[in-house]
Structures are given as C-alpha cells and as structure tokens.
Scaffold this motif. Structure first.
Motif, PDB file in Angstrom:
ATOM      1  N   MET A 197       0.832  -1.210   0.000  1.00  0.00           N
ATOM      2  CA  MET A 197       0.000   0.000   0.000  1.00  0.00           C
ATOM      3  C   MET A 197       0.867   1.260   0.000  1.00  0.00           C
ATOM      4  SD  MET A 197      -3.059   1.137  -0.194  1.00  0.00           S
ATOM      5  CE  MET A 197      -4.145  -0.227   0.251  1.00  0.00           C
ATOM      6  N   ILE A 198       1.947   1.246   0.782  1.00  0.00           N
ATOM      7  CA  ILE A 198       2.891   2.373   0.782  1.00  0.00           C
ATOM      8  C   ILE A 198       3.493   2.539  -0.605  1.00  0.00           C
ATOM      9  CG2 ILE A 198       5.064   3.263   1.717  1.00  0.00           C
ATOM     10  CD1 ILE A 198       2.757   3.343   3.705  1.00  0.00           C
ATOM     11  N   GLU A 199       3.821   1.422  -1.210  1.00  0.00           N
ATOM     12  CA  GLU A 199       4.444   1.432  -2.531  1.00  0.00           C
ATOM     13  C   GLU A 199       3.497   1.985  -3.594  1.00  0.00           C
ATOM     14  OE1 GLU A 199       7.586  -1.651  -4.315  1.00  0.00           O
ATOM     15  OE2 GLU A 199       5.566  -2.478  -4.170  1.00  0.00           O
ATOM     16  N   TYR A 255       1.090   6.382  -7.038  1.00  0.00           N
ATOM     17  CA  TYR A 255      -0.075   7.247  -7.268  1.00  0.00           C
ATOM     18  C   TYR A 255       0.290   8.714  -7.043  1.00  0.00           C
ATOM     19  CZ  TYR A 255      -4.372   9.708  -5.926  1.00  0.00           C
ATOM     20  OH  TYR A 255      -5.385  10.632  -5.802  1.00  0.00           O
ATOM     21  N   SER A 256       1.032   8.980  -5.972  1.00  0.00           N
ATOM     22  CA  SER A 256       1.429  10.344  -5.646  1.00  0.00           C
ATOM     23  C   SER A 256       2.345  10.928  -6.718  1.00  0.00           C
ATOM     24  CB  SER A 256       2.128  10.373  -4.283  1.00  0.00           C
ATOM     25  OG  SER A 256       2.407  11.697  -3.883  1.00  0.00           O
ATOM     26  N   LEU A 257       3.242  10.109  -7.249  1.00  0.00           N
ATOM     27  CA  LEU A 257       4.122  10.557  -8.336  1.00  0.00           C
ATOM     28  C   LEU A 257       3.303  10.913  -9.579  1.00  0.00           C
ATOM     29  CD1 LEU A 257       7.132   8.063  -8.101  1.00  0.00           C
ATOM     30  CD2 LEU A 257       7.207  10.525  -7.668  1.00  0.00           C
ATOM     31  N   ILE A 258       2.327  10.065  -9.911  1.00  0.00           N
ATOM     32  CA  ILE A 258       1.484  10.334 -11.081  1.00  0.00           C
ATOM     33  C   ILE A 258       0.712  11.642 -10.891  1.00  0.00           C
ATOM     34  CG2 ILE A 258      -0.379   9.483 -12.551  1.00  0.00           C
ATOM     35  CD1 ILE A 258       0.340   6.642 -11.567  1.00  0.00           C
ATOM     36  N   MET A 259       0.123  11.820  -9.716  1.00  0.00           N
ATOM     37  CA  MET A 259      -0.633  13.037  -9.435  1.00  0.00           C
ATOM     38  C   MET A 259       0.258  14.273  -9.536  1.00  0.00           C
ATOM     39  SD  MET A 259      -3.841  12.286  -8.835  1.00  0.00           S
ATOM     40  CE  MET A 259      -4.625  13.472  -7.727  1.00  0.00           C
ATOM     41  N   SER A 260       1.494  14.165  -9.047  1.00  0.00           N
ATOM     42  CA  SER A 260       2.423  15.294  -9.106  1.00  0.00           C
ATOM     43  C   SER A 260       2.790  15.622 -10.543  1.00  0.00           C
ATOM     44  CB  SER A 260       3.684  14.979  -8.297  1.00  0.00           C
ATOM     45  OG  SER A 260       3.367  14.830  -6.925  1.00  0.00           O
ATOM     46  N   VAL A 307      11.529  -3.855   3.893  1.00  0.00           N
ATOM     47  CA  VAL A 307      12.363  -2.671   4.136  1.00  0.00           C
ATOM     48  C   VAL A 307      12.585  -1.911   2.837  1.00  0.00           C
ATOM     49  CG1 VAL A 307      14.680  -1.886   4.762  1.00  0.00           C
ATOM     50  CG2 VAL A 307      13.505  -3.566   6.198  1.00  0.00           C
ATOM     51  N   LEU A 308      12.862  -2.648   1.769  1.00  0.00           N
ATOM     52  CA  LEU A 308      13.077  -2.019   0.464  1.00  0.00           C
ATOM     53  C   LEU A 308      11.831  -1.272   0.011  1.00  0.00           C
ATOM     54  CD1 LEU A 308      14.787  -1.575  -2.095  1.00  0.00           C
ATOM     55  CD2 LEU A 308      13.876  -3.748  -2.970  1.00  0.00           C
ATOM     56  N   GLY A 323       9.220   3.620  -1.040  1.00  0.00           N
ATOM     57  CA  GLY A 323       7.957   4.341  -0.992  1.00  0.00           C
ATOM     58  C   GLY A 323       8.095   5.691  -0.318  1.00  0.00           C
ATOM     59  N   ALA A 324       8.826   5.730   0.799  1.00  0.00           N
ATOM     60  CA  ALA A 324       9.027   6.994   1.516  1.00  0.00           C
ATOM     61  C   ALA A 324       9.780   7.992   0.644  1.00  0.00           C
ATOM     62  CB  ALA A 324       9.790   6.738   2.813  1.00  0.00           C
ATOM     63  N   THR A 325      10.798   7.505  -0.072  1.00  0.00           N
ATOM     64  CA  THR A 325      11.578   8.376  -0.968  1.00  0.00           C
ATOM     65  C   THR A 325      10.703   8.930  -2.083  1.00  0.00           C
ATOM     66  OG1 THR A 325      13.597   7.110  -0.524  1.00  0.00           O
ATOM     67  CG2 THR A 325      13.586   8.503  -2.491  1.00  0.00           C
ATOM     68  N   ALA A 326       9.885   8.063  -2.692  1.00  0.00           N
ATOM     69  CA  ALA A 326       9.020   8.495  -3.789  1.00  0.00           C
ATOM     70  C   ALA A 326       7.957   9.479  -3.304  1.00  0.00           C
ATOM     71  CB  ALA A 326       8.371   7.282  -4.445  1.00  0.00           C
ATOM     72  N   LEU A 327       7.424   9.248  -2.107  1.00  0.00           N
ATOM     73  CA  LEU A 327       6.434  10.184  -1.543  1.00  0.00           C
ATOM     74  C   LEU A 327       7.055  11.550  -1.292  1.00  0.00           C
ATOM     75  CD1 LEU A 327       4.533   7.864   0.972  1.00  0.00           C
ATOM     76  CD2 LEU A 327       3.531   9.055  -0.984  1.00  0.00           C
ATOM     77  N   LEU A 328       8.267  11.554  -0.745  1.00  0.00           N
ATOM     78  CA  LEU A 328       8.970  12.818  -0.523  1.00  0.00           C
ATOM     79  C   LEU A 328       9.239  13.522  -1.842  1.00  0.00           C
ATOM     80  CD1 LEU A 328      10.476  14.821   1.282  1.00  0.00           C
ATOM     81  CD2 LEU A 328      12.507  13.352   1.109  1.00  0.00           C
ATOM     82  N   LEU A 329       9.665  12.759  -2.839  1.00  0.00           N
ATOM     83  CA  LEU A 329       9.938  13.332  -4.157  1.00  0.00           C
ATOM     84  C   LEU A 329       8.673  13.926  -4.765  1.00  0.00           C
ATOM     85  CD1 LEU A 329      11.802  13.808  -6.578  1.00  0.00           C
ATOM     86  CD2 LEU A 329      11.273  11.480  -7.348  1.00  0.00           C
TER      87      LEU A 329
END
Length: 209
Positions: free
Chosen positions: A11-13, A18-23, A121-122, A127-133
């Motif tokens: 779900m995080i992934e 999804y967040s990247l697409i929206m951005s 962990v990966l 996911g955290a990196t992509a969300l921040l980006l």
C-alpha cells in the motif's frame, strides 16, 4: 502476519506511485484519495495472489500499471493516452529509485525478491523516498500542465501509443529476468524518453496558445 506486512508495504508502494502520477499532472495527492485507496487495495490483492499463489510475480507490475491507467482514465477523467504515459513515467521513476536502493543496500536482487524483512524494508524506504519526491515536485510545480483536451491524436501520438504498449510488454520481461544492470539501463532510458516527449508536448501546447 505475512499477509498484513505484504499488504501494508504494498500500500505504501502503490500510494507512492499514485502520488508521483498526481504530481506529474500537478494534482494534489489528496484529490481522489479514497477512490485511489480502493483501487490500490484491489491492485495489491491481485499482486499478492499472483506472487504467492500462482508464482507469477513478473506479471503483477504490468497489471498494476493497467489498473492505474484505468483509475486515471475513468475516475480522474484524464485521456487514456496521457494516463498511460504519466503512469509509466511514475512507475519507471519508482523502479529506478528502488533499483538504486537494491544496489546500495543489498547484495543481490534475489535477496529482496521474495516476501520477507529485506523486501519489506526495500518497499518502505523506496515508498518513503518516492512520496517525498512527489511532495517536492508538487511544491515546486514540477510536472506537466498542458491542456489534455486540446491535444489531437496525430501520427506522433500513434507512435507513442505503440511505444507505450511495447514498454508494458518489456516491463514484464524485465521483471521476469530481474537483472539489476538491465533494470537500471532500461528504466533510465525509458524515463528519459517519456519525459522528453511530455516536455515537447507541453511546449507545443503553449506555442499553440
């Protein structure tokens, strides 16, 4: 417990993708979030079944991409060509981030190929990196703002459609063989190609105005 961790990390992934697409569309991640969460839950369920019950892990990414395309086409009302384009860009960018982490933190792809602590962990750090980006992209207006409805389906777009289908097929093959250097080269070239095309399209739309 394994099912819980798989679904949570997945779900995080998928939320990150999804967040990247929206951005990329310059939309807020919170827009359509409930519809998106439902779709992501469905995508993760099919991924779990394909990976753990049917041993078809290499097919899961392709189906997830298609599900995202349907989400943006039917719910967010983005034309299918651009839904596919931005979905693939976001997925390729996320895969590139994840591949870099595999190289930096793990000894081999096989180490994170099956569900377990390393794989989770990966997924979490990627996911955290992509969300921040994606947050940074939205914050600084990095994305595409051309008017989708004004774009005409010309020969160039037909070529792009064929290219998208080809990329979807190649993604399945790449994940099937899972060779890290092939991943890096493929994802980097694909990401650059789609970004170049989207920038050209936006410039053309601006000039037409």
């Amino acid at each position: 417990m394994e099912v819980f961790w798989f679904m949570f990390c997945s779900m995080i992934e998928t939320l990150a993708i999804y967040s990247l697409i929206m951005s990329l569309f310059r939309f807020k991640t919170s827009e359509y979030i409930w519809q998106a969460l439902f779709v992501m839950l469905f995508a993760n369920l099919q991924s779990f079944i394909l990976r753990n019950e049917l041993s078809l892990a290499f097919v899961a990414p392709l189906i997830t991409i298609v599900i995202f395309i349907f989400l943006f086409t039917t719910v967010i009302k983005v034309p299918v060509l651009w839904s596919a384009t931005c979905t693939i860009i976001a997925y390729v960018l996320y895969a590139l981030i994840q591949t870099v982490y595999v190289m930096a933190l793990f000894e081999s792809v096989e180490e994170v190929q099956t569900p377990g602590t390393d794989a989770y962990v990966l997924q979490l750090i990627s996911g955290a990196t992509a969300l921040l980006l994606s947050c940074l992209m939205y914050r600084f207006g990095i994305g595409f703002s051309f008017d989708f409805e004004k774009l005409r389906f010309k020969f160039e777009h037909i070529v792009m459609t064929v290219l998208i289908v080809t990329v979807l097929l190649l993604v399945s093959v790449i994940f099937y063989y899972n060779r890290i250097w092939i991943n890096i080269i493929f994802f980097a070239i694909t990401f650059g190609l789609f970004i170049y095309y989207m920038i050209r399209t936006e410039e053309k739309d601006v000039n037409d105005d």
